[in-house]
Motif scaffolding. Structure first.
Motif, mmCIF file in Angstrom:
data_model
loop_
_atom_site.group_PDB
_atom_site.id
_atom_site.type_symbol
_atom_site.label_atom_id
_atom_site.label_comp_id
_atom_site.label_asym_id
_atom_site.label_seq_id
_atom_site.Cartn_x
_atom_site.Cartn_y
_atom_site.Cartn_z
ATOM 1 N N LEU A 110 0.860 -1.348 -0.105
ATOM 2 C CA LEU A 110 -0.120 0.014 -0.046
ATOM 3 C C LEU A 110 0.901 1.199 0.087
ATOM 4 C CD1 LEU A 110 -2.720 -0.805 2.583
ATOM 5 C CD2 LEU A 110 -3.036 -0.952 0.059
ATOM 6 N N HIS A 111 2.073 1.168 0.654
ATOM 7 C CA HIS A 111 3.088 2.381 0.818
ATOM 8 C C HIS A 111 3.682 2.665 -0.765
ATOM 9 C CE1 HIS A 111 6.861 3.958 2.443
ATOM 10 N NE2 HIS A 111 6.025 4.995 2.321
ATOM 11 N N ARG A 112 3.889 1.483 -1.551
ATOM 12 C CA ARG A 112 4.556 1.604 -2.846
ATOM 13 C C ARG A 112 3.254 2.159 -3.708
ATOM 14 N NH1 ARG A 112 7.300 -2.942 -1.750
ATOM 15 N NH2 ARG A 112 5.499 -4.311 -2.284
ATOM 16 N N ARG A 113 1.933 1.723 -3.391
ATOM 17 C CA ARG A 113 0.928 1.985 -4.491
ATOM 18 C C ARG A 113 0.731 3.395 -4.181
ATOM 19 N NH1 ARG A 113 -3.822 -2.296 -5.322
ATOM 20 N NH2 ARG A 113 -2.629 -3.702 -6.290
ATOM 21 N N GLY A 114 0.544 4.031 -2.878
ATOM 22 C CA GLY A 114 0.318 5.245 -2.518
ATOM 23 C C GLY A 114 1.393 6.373 -3.170
ATOM 24 N N ARG A 115 2.569 5.879 -2.979
ATOM 25 C CA ARG A 115 3.688 6.578 -3.827
ATOM 26 C C ARG A 115 3.649 6.710 -5.138
ATOM 27 N NH1 ARG A 115 9.265 5.690 -0.254
ATOM 28 N NH2 ARG A 115 9.022 3.753 -1.406
ATOM 29 N N ALA A 116 3.285 5.662 -5.701
ATOM 30 C CA ALA A 116 3.105 5.413 -7.265
ATOM 31 C C ALA A 116 2.013 6.471 -7.781
ATOM 32 C CB ALA A 116 3.111 4.319 -7.764
ATOM 33 N N ASN A 117 0.839 6.656 -6.832
ATOM 34 C CA ASN A 117 -0.212 7.386 -7.103
ATOM 35 C C ASN A 117 0.127 8.819 -6.690
ATOM 36 O OD1 ASN A 117 -1.303 4.861 -8.103
ATOM 37 N ND2 ASN A 117 -2.623 4.656 -6.129
ATOM 38 N N GLY A 118 0.896 9.266 -6.308
ATOM 39 C CA GLY A 118 1.223 10.613 -5.948
ATOM 40 C C GLY A 118 0.701 11.055 -4.628
ATOM 41 N N ALA A 120 0.639 12.172 -1.048
ATOM 42 C CA ALA A 120 1.805 13.026 -0.544
ATOM 43 C C ALA A 120 2.069 12.658 1.018
ATOM 44 C CB ALA A 120 1.510 14.720 -0.265
ATOM 45 N N ASN A 121 3.319 12.643 1.609
ATOM 46 C CA ASN A 121 3.646 12.586 2.809
ATOM 47 C C ASN A 121 3.232 11.245 3.607
ATOM 48 O OD1 ASN A 121 4.683 15.278 2.682
ATOM 49 N ND2 ASN A 121 2.426 15.982 3.180
ATOM 50 N N LEU A 122 3.162 10.223 2.913
ATOM 51 C CA LEU A 122 3.074 8.841 3.386
ATOM 52 C C LEU A 122 4.163 8.565 4.137
ATOM 53 C CD1 LEU A 122 1.799 6.866 0.244
ATOM 54 C CD2 LEU A 122 0.395 7.638 2.414
ATOM 55 N N HIS A 144 0.949 5.770 7.560
ATOM 56 C CA HIS A 144 0.357 6.933 8.167
ATOM 57 C C HIS A 144 -0.022 7.775 6.792
ATOM 58 C CE1 HIS A 144 0.396 11.402 9.955
ATOM 59 N NE2 HIS A 144 -0.803 10.788 10.078
ATOM 60 N N VAL A 145 -1.329 8.090 6.715
ATOM 61 C CA VAL A 145 -1.806 8.838 5.506
ATOM 62 C C VAL A 145 -2.113 10.193 5.946
ATOM 63 C CG1 VAL A 145 -3.004 8.638 3.324
ATOM 64 C CG2 VAL A 145 -2.488 6.713 4.645
ATOM 65 N N PRO A 146 -1.578 11.258 6.136
ATOM 66 C CA PRO A 146 -2.144 12.570 6.709
ATOM 67 C C PRO A 146 -2.904 13.447 5.842
ATOM 68 C CG PRO A 146 0.214 12.631 6.099
ATOM 69 C CD PRO A 146 -0.027 11.200 5.796
ATOM 70 N N SER A 147 -2.989 13.011 4.552
ATOM 71 C CA SER A 147 -3.837 13.912 3.488
ATOM 72 C C SER A 147 -5.269 13.461 3.579
ATOM 73 C CB SER A 147 -3.276 13.901 2.247
ATOM 74 O OG SER A 147 -3.252 12.530 1.753
ATOM 75 N N THR A 148 -5.597 12.219 4.158
ATOM 76 C CA THR A 148 -6.989 11.729 4.257
ATOM 77 C C THR A 148 -8.087 12.575 5.260
ATOM 78 O OG1 THR A 148 -6.397 9.514 4.037
ATOM 79 C CG2 THR A 148 -8.610 9.792 4.685
#
Ligand code: FAD
Length: 404
Positions: A110-118, A120-122, A144-148
Motif C-alpha cells: 500500500l505504501h508503494r501504491r500510494g507513492r506511485a499514485n502521488g 503526499a507525505n506517506l 500514516h496517510v496525513p492527507s485523508t
C-alpha cells in the motif's frame, strides 16, 4: 422541470456522481441545455448519503487504474470545491494498521501504491509513533496517510445541485425515469413527472445502473450486486478512544476496506462498515428484502460463480453481521479497549458493486458507451471522493461521444 423539457443531455441520477457530471457539463458547455433528474426527494439519498464520509487519498488503488488517478485528482478538486462553498471538511489523517507479521508485505505494498499514485507525505510508522497519533490503537506497524479527510457528501451533493441551477442547468427531484423510447435521433425519457426529450443521456443510476442500461436498450453482461455496509456508533463517553481514522490492512481479493473506525464531520465515531449481501438494492435494514431483487440476483450466473469462490468470506460476513461479539472482536484488533457496550447500531449503507459473469467483483470504475448514451456501470468507493474528477471525465467523454 422546465416547461419545454427538451435537453441536449439529461443526466439520470442525482447522487454525487450524477451531480458532479451535471456540474462539469454546465461548466464546459454553457450554451447547452443540461438536465439532472433524481427519483428521490433529496439529492444524494442512496450511496452518497450513506457513505463513511471519507475523502480518500488514493493509497489502495492499482497505479494506472481509473480509481487511482481519479481519486487523487478528485480529492484535490473536492477540497477546493468545499473551500469555495464553505463546506466543512477536516484533514484528520488516517492510519492503516498491521496487527500481525503476515500483513506487513501488504502494508508495504500500500505504501508503494500510494507513492506511485502521488499521495503526499506517506510514512510507515512504528508502534510508538502509532500511539502518538492514536493513543488507543495497537499494531506492529502502520501506514500514516496525513492527507485523508472527512466531509459530509450530502452537503457536497446539495451544493453541486445549486451550482448546476446557477449555471442555467435544470435539476429535478422526485422524477423517476421509467421508460426510454427512441424519437428519431433523440430519446424520449418517460418519467414520473412527464416526458423529456433529450439528444443524449448519461446513466449515473448507482444501485440501479445496470437496470437503466437495459432500459436504454443495451444488455450489459455485468450485474449490480448490492452489499450492505453496517455500522455501529461509539457512545459519546468512549469517542476519546479514536482521534481520526483507524483502518486494518485490507484483504486484496476484495474491493472493501475491512471494518474500521471513522471519525465523522459531526464528531461521531463510527465503526464499520462490513460487507453483507443485501436482499434489497435500496434496503437499509437487515430485514429488508425484495422478491424482484432476489430473483434478479439468483438468475445471474455470475452470482453463483462469485458465491462458489467466496462462500467462506460471505458466511463469515453474515455471521459477523448477526453476532455483535464477533464484530467487536474484529475491532479490538485495532483498538483493544473497545467493548461491546461502547457500541450502538447506526444507519447502514448499500454499495452498488458490479459483478461480471465469471463471478469477479469489478475493481475499477467502469464507463460504457452506447449510441447516444454513457453508462457509469461501476462507481463504488472511492467514487464520492473522485466524483468531481469522474464528472470531468464523463463530460470529456460526452463531448467526444455526443459530438458537442
Ligand atoms: C457504506 C458505504 C460507505 C462508503 N464510504 C465511502 C467513503 O468514505 N468515501 C468515498 O469516496 N466513497 C464511499 N462510498 C462509495 C460512495 O458512496 C459511492 O461510490 C458514491 O456515492 C456513488 O455515487 P453515485 O452518484 O454513483 O450513486 P448514488 O449516490 O447511489 O446515486 C445514484 C442515484 O441515482 C438515482 N436513480 C436510480 N435510478 C433512477 C431512476 N430510474 N430515475 C431517476 N433517478 C434514479 C438514485 O435514486 C440515486 O440517488 C461508500 C459507499 C457505501 C455504500
Amino acid at each position: 422541470m422546465e416547461s419545454s423539457r427538451k435537453y441536449d443531455i439529461t443526466v439520470v441520477g442525482g447522487g454525487i456522481v450524477g451531480l458532479a457530471t451535471g456540474f462539469a457539463l454546465t461548466g464546459r458547455h454553457p450554451g447547452r441545455r443540461i438536465a439532472v433528474i433524481e427519483k428521490e426527494s433529496s439529492w444524494g439519498f442512496h450511496q452518497t448519503g450513506h457513505s463513511s464520509g471519507v475523502i480518500h487519498s488514493g493509497v489502495y488503488y492499482r497505479p494506472g487504474s481509473l480509481k487511482a488517478s481519479l481519486c487523487v485528482k478528485g480529492a484535490r478538486a473536492l477540497m477546493a470545491f468545499c473551500d469555495e462553498h464553505r463546506i466543512p471538511y477536516q484533514k484528520c489523517g488516517k492510519v492503516i494498521v498491521a496487527t500481525c507479521p503476515e500483513e506487513l508485505p501488504r502494508l508495504e505494498e500500500l505504501h508503494r501504491r500510494g507513492r506511485a499514485n502521488g499521495v503526499a507525505n506517506l510514512s510507515l510508522i512504528s508502534p510508538e509513533r502509532l500511539r502518538e497519533l492514536e493513543p488507543h490503537a495497537s499494531g506492529i506497524r502502520a501506514l500514516h496517510v496525513p492527507s485523508t479527510a472527512i466531509v459530509d457528501f450530502r452537503r457536497v451533493a446539495s451544493a453541486l445541485a445549486q451550482e448546476i441551477r446557477t449555471r442555467g442547468g435544470s435539476i429535478t427531484l422526485s422524477a423517476e425515469l421509467r421508460r426510454i423510447r427512441r424519437d428519431g435521433g433523440a430519446f424520449l425519457l418517460e418519467t414520473s413527472q412527464g416526458e423529456i426529450q433529450t439528444r443524449a443521456w448519461i446513466n449515473c443510476g448507482g444501485l440501479q445502473a445496470d437496470r437503466l442500461t437495459r432500459m436504454g436498450g443495451s444488455s450489459p453482461a455485468l450485474r449490480i450486486v448490492p452489499f450492505r455496509g453496517e455500522y455501529y456508533e461509539l457512545v459519546e463517553s468512549r469517542r476519546r478512544l479514536v482521534t481520526g481514522l483507524i483502518y486494518p490492512v485490507p484483504d486484496p481479493r476484495f474491493p472493501f476496506l475491512g471494518v474500521h473506525f471513522t471519525k465523522r464531520i459531526d464528531n461521531n465515531i463510527e465503526a464499520g462498515p462490513n460487507a453483507v449481501l443485501s436482499l434489497k438494492r435500496e434496503g437499509y435494514r437487515k430485514t429488508d428484502w425484495s422478491l424482484s431483487d432476489i430473483l434478479e440476483i439468483i438468475r445471474f450466473p455470475g452470482f453463483w460463480r462469485m458465491s462458489a469462490r467466496y462462500w467462506k468470506t460471505g458466511l463469515w460476513e453474515l455471521t459477523r453481521s448477526i453476532s455483535k461479539p464477533m464484530f467487536v472482536k474484529d475491532l479490538q484488533r485495532l483498538v483493544p479497549e473497545i467493548r461491546s457496550e461502547d457500541l450502538v447500531p447506526a444507519e447502514a449503507g448499500v454499495r452498488a458493486q458490479a459483478v461480471d459473469p465469471s463471478g469477479s467483483l469489478l475493481d475499477d470504475f467502469q464507463l460504457v458507451e452506447s449510441e447516444g448514451s454513457l453508462h457509469v456501470v461501476n462507481a463504488p468507493s472511492p467514487a464520492a471522493t473522485a466524483s468531481l474528477a469522474i464528472g470531468e471525465y464523463l463530460a470529456q467523454s460526452a463531448a467526444r461521444h455526443f459530438g458537442l
